[in-house]
Write a protein that holds these residues in place. Structure first.
Motif, PDB file in Angstrom:
ATOM      1  N   LEU A  16       0.836  -1.209   0.000  1.00  0.00           N
ATOM      2  CA  LEU A  16       0.000   0.000   0.000  1.00  0.00           C
ATOM      3  C   LEU A  16       0.868   1.256   0.000  1.00  0.00           C
ATOM      4  N   TRP A  17       1.925   1.245   0.787  1.00  0.00           N
ATOM      5  CA  TRP A  17       2.818   2.408   0.869  1.00  0.00           C
ATOM      6  C   TRP A  17       3.480   2.686  -0.480  1.00  0.00           C
ATOM      7  N   LEU A  18       3.980   1.652  -1.111  1.00  0.00           N
ATOM      8  CA  LEU A  18       4.651   1.825  -2.402  1.00  0.00           C
ATOM      9  C   LEU A  18       3.689   2.344  -3.465  1.00  0.00           C
ATOM     10  N   GLY A  19       2.448   1.881  -3.417  1.00  0.00           N
ATOM     11  CA  GLY A  19       1.487   2.309  -4.421  1.00  0.00           C
ATOM     12  C   GLY A  19       0.827   3.634  -4.114  1.00  0.00           C
ATOM     13  N   VAL A  20       0.182   3.743  -2.953  1.00  0.00           N
ATOM     14  CA  VAL A  20      -0.621   4.916  -2.617  1.00  0.00           C
ATOM     15  C   VAL A  20       0.257   6.141  -2.343  1.00  0.00           C
ATOM     16  N   LYS A  21       1.320   5.943  -1.583  1.00  0.00           N
ATOM     17  CA  LYS A  21       2.166   7.071  -1.193  1.00  0.00           C
ATOM     18  C   LYS A  21       3.229   7.403  -2.239  1.00  0.00           C
ATOM     19  N   LEU A  22       3.950   6.381  -2.710  1.00  0.00           N
ATOM     20  CA  LEU A  22       5.080   6.619  -3.609  1.00  0.00           C
ATOM     21  C   LEU A  22       4.732   6.460  -5.091  1.00  0.00           C
ATOM     22  N   HIS A  23       3.580   5.886  -5.384  1.00  0.00           N
ATOM     23  CA  HIS A  23       3.119   5.677  -6.764  1.00  0.00           C
ATOM     24  C   HIS A  23       4.025   4.738  -7.562  1.00  0.00           C
ATOM     25  N   TYR A  24       4.666   3.817  -6.870  1.00  0.00           N
ATOM     26  CA  TYR A  24       5.438   2.774  -7.547  1.00  0.00           C
ATOM     27  C   TYR A  24       4.530   1.554  -7.722  1.00  0.00           C
ATOM     28  N   TRP A  25       3.604   1.660  -8.639  1.00  0.00           N
ATOM     29  CA  TRP A  25       2.554   0.646  -8.714  1.00  0.00           C
ATOM     30  C   TRP A  25       3.049  -0.702  -9.212  1.00  0.00           C
ATOM     31  N   GLY A  26       4.120  -0.707  -9.999  1.00  0.00           N
ATOM     32  CA  GLY A  26       4.684  -1.991 -10.426  1.00  0.00           C
ATOM     33  C   GLY A  26       5.185  -2.793  -9.232  1.00  0.00           C
ATOM     34  N   GLU A  27       6.005  -2.158  -8.400  1.00  0.00           N
ATOM     35  CA  GLU A  27       6.515  -2.820  -7.206  1.00  0.00           C
ATOM     36  C   GLU A  27       5.395  -3.082  -6.206  1.00  0.00           C
ATOM     37  N   ALA A  28       4.456  -2.148  -6.113  1.00  0.00           N
ATOM     38  CA  ALA A  28       3.341  -2.325  -5.183  1.00  0.00           C
ATOM     39  C   ALA A  28       2.539  -3.573  -5.524  1.00  0.00           C
ATOM     40  N   THR A  29       2.329  -3.809  -6.812  1.00  0.00           N
ATOM     41  CA  THR A  29       1.568  -4.984  -7.240  1.00  0.00           C
ATOM     42  C   THR A  29       2.258  -6.263  -6.813  1.00  0.00           C
ATOM     43  N   VAL A  30       3.583  -6.285  -6.930  1.00  0.00           N
ATOM     44  CA  VAL A  30       4.342  -7.463  -6.512  1.00  0.00           C
ATOM     45  C   VAL A  30       4.187  -7.697  -5.012  1.00  0.00           C
ATOM     46  N   PHE A  31       4.343  -6.645  -4.223  1.00  0.00           N
ATOM     47  CA  PHE A  31       4.229  -6.787  -2.773  1.00  0.00           C
ATOM     48  C   PHE A  31       2.821  -7.223  -2.361  1.00  0.00           C
ATOM     49  N   LEU A  32       1.807  -6.642  -2.986  1.00  0.00           N
ATOM     50  CA  LEU A  32       0.439  -7.017  -2.650  1.00  0.00           C
ATOM     51  C   LEU A  32       0.159  -8.470  -3.030  1.00  0.00           C
ATOM     52  N   ALA A  33       0.701  -8.892  -4.171  1.00  0.00           N
ATOM     53  CA  ALA A  33       0.513 -10.281  -4.594  1.00  0.00           C
ATOM     54  C   ALA A  33       1.210 -11.246  -3.644  1.00  0.00           C
ATOM     55  N   VAL A  34       2.453 -10.913  -3.272  1.00  0.00           N
ATOM     56  CA  VAL A  34       3.192 -11.763  -2.333  1.00  0.00           C
ATOM     57  C   VAL A  34       2.490 -11.793  -0.982  1.00  0.00           C
ATOM     58  N   GLY A  35       2.005 -10.633  -0.532  1.00  0.00           N
ATOM     59  CA  GLY A  35       1.281 -10.581   0.731  1.00  0.00           C
ATOM     60  C   GLY A  35       0.027 -11.420   0.708  1.00  0.00           C
ATOM     61  N   ALA A  36      -0.690 -11.398  -0.423  1.00  0.00           N
ATOM     62  CA  ALA A  36      -1.899 -12.211  -0.554  1.00  0.00           C
ATOM     63  C   ALA A  36      -1.562 -13.697  -0.544  1.00  0.00           C
ATOM     64  N   LEU A  37      -0.486 -14.068  -1.230  1.00  0.00           N
ATOM     65  CA  LEU A  37      -0.069 -15.473  -1.241  1.00  0.00           C
ATOM     66  C   LEU A  37       0.384 -15.930   0.140  1.00  0.00           C
ATOM     67  N   LEU A  38       1.117 -15.062   0.841  1.00  0.00           N
ATOM     68  CA  LEU A  38       1.561 -15.400   2.191  1.00  0.00           C
ATOM     69  C   LEU A  38       0.364 -15.559   3.124  1.00  0.00           C
ATOM     70  N   THR A  39      -0.609 -14.684   2.987  1.00  0.00           N
ATOM     71  CA  THR A  39      -1.820 -14.777   3.798  1.00  0.00           C
ATOM     72  C   THR A  39      -2.557 -16.075   3.514  1.00  0.00           C
ATOM     73  N   ALA A  40      -2.681 -16.413   2.233  1.00  0.00           N
ATOM     74  CA  ALA A  40      -3.360 -17.663   1.861  1.00  0.00           C
ATOM     75  C   ALA A  40      -2.598 -18.874   2.386  1.00  0.00           C
ATOM     76  N   GLY A  41      -1.257 -18.819   2.288  1.00  0.00           N
ATOM     77  CA  GLY A  41      -0.447 -19.943   2.763  1.00  0.00           C
ATOM     78  C   GLY A  41      -0.565 -20.138   4.264  1.00  0.00           C
ATOM     79  N   LEU A  42      -0.505 -19.047   5.020  1.00  0.00           N
ATOM     80  CA  LEU A  42      -0.639 -19.149   6.474  1.00  0.00           C
ATOM     81  C   LEU A  42      -2.045 -19.597   6.864  1.00  0.00           C
ATOM     82  N   SER A  43      -3.061 -19.109   6.142  1.00  0.00           N
ATOM     83  CA  SER A  43      -4.428 -19.527   6.433  1.00  0.00           C
ATOM     84  C   SER A  43      -4.584 -21.031   6.202  1.00  0.00           C
ATOM     85  N   ALA A  44      -4.004 -21.529   5.117  1.00  0.00           N
ATOM     86  CA  ALA A  44      -4.067 -22.964   4.847  1.00  0.00           C
ATOM     87  C   ALA A  44      -3.318 -23.763   5.906  1.00  0.00           C
ATOM     88  N   TYR A  45      -2.173 -23.262   6.331  1.00  0.00           N
ATOM     89  CA  TYR A  45      -1.400 -23.925   7.383  1.00  0.00           C
ATOM     90  C   TYR A  45      -2.201 -24.011   8.674  1.00  0.00           C
TER      91      TYR A  45
END
Length: 207
Positions: A140-169
């Motif tokens: 969110l910081w990279l996208g909303v504040k810094l407008h680095y939306w390419g990097e922000a998308t990667v971080f949000l995707a990784v965060g979503a995958l990590l959340t899904a992985g921990l939820s499954a665990y």
């Protein structure tokens, strides 16, 4: 003999020495890899990287309070490794701010890592959300504040995958309300972003 060796390796002194050494190494790598490749620089020069490793350290120790201490010590060591490599100089104020932030957040994330692995009941799901909020919040910081939306998308995707992985665990581990991890992660991420925006960024800007 095996039991004695294992217990010696899990003593507070050994655990704290290990996280201190790793934190110093991570801080050194963060500064040293500046300007090498975009992937390596972002992979090390990231709040998420520092904190996810802190949570992992908490998960690897046996007792809750040692995990809490390990989290704080590792974040301080990481800040020390970075600023000792860079040279404190005019950045002393910034070093103090980041060290204070690490001292505040490190114990929480150390606790989070330990609780996901060793805790009981719904608090495991809450702890999982506390761990993943950092990756989502930095996105969110990279996208909303810094407008680095390419990097922000990667971080949000990784965060979503990590959340899904921990939820499954947690679901496989038998946590009844494992889904709390997925529900709370974006809420905590929003709180993390606001803390960066209203507190951390303004403190750093003061120097």
């Amino acid at each position: 003999m095996t039991t004695v060796t294992a217990s010696r390796r899990d003593t507070p002194a050994v655990a704290l020495a290990a996280v201190t050494a790793f934190g110093l190494l991570l801080g050194w790598a963060t500064y040293t890899l500046h300007g090498t490749t975009p992937l390596l620089e972002r992979a090390t020069n990231s709040v998420s990287t520092w904190i996810v490793w802190t949570a992992l350290a908490g998960a690897l120790v046996r007792t809750r309070w040692l995990a809490v201490w390990s989290g704080g010590v590792m974040m301080l060591a990481t800040c020390a490794g970075y600023y000792l490599t860079a040279g404190v100089g005019d950045t002393l104020g910034t070093a103090v701010v980041w060290s204070a932030a690490g001292l505040a957040g490190g114990p929480l994330l150390g606790w989070g890592g330990w609780t996901v692995r060793h805790g009981q009941g719904d608090r495991r799901a809450v702890a999982g959300a506390a761990v993943t909020m950092v990756v989502l919040g930095e996105g969110l910081w990279l996208g909303v504040k810094l407008h680095y939306w390419g990097e922000a998308t990667v971080f949000l995707a990784v965060g979503a995958l990590l959340t899904a992985g921990l939820s499954a665990y947690l679901a496989r581990a038998g946590v009844r309300r494992w889904w709390l991890c997925a529900v709370l992660a974006p809420v905590f991420a929003g709180a993390f972003y606001l803390a960066e925006f209203f507190v951390l960024d303004r403190l750093i800007g003061a120097f």
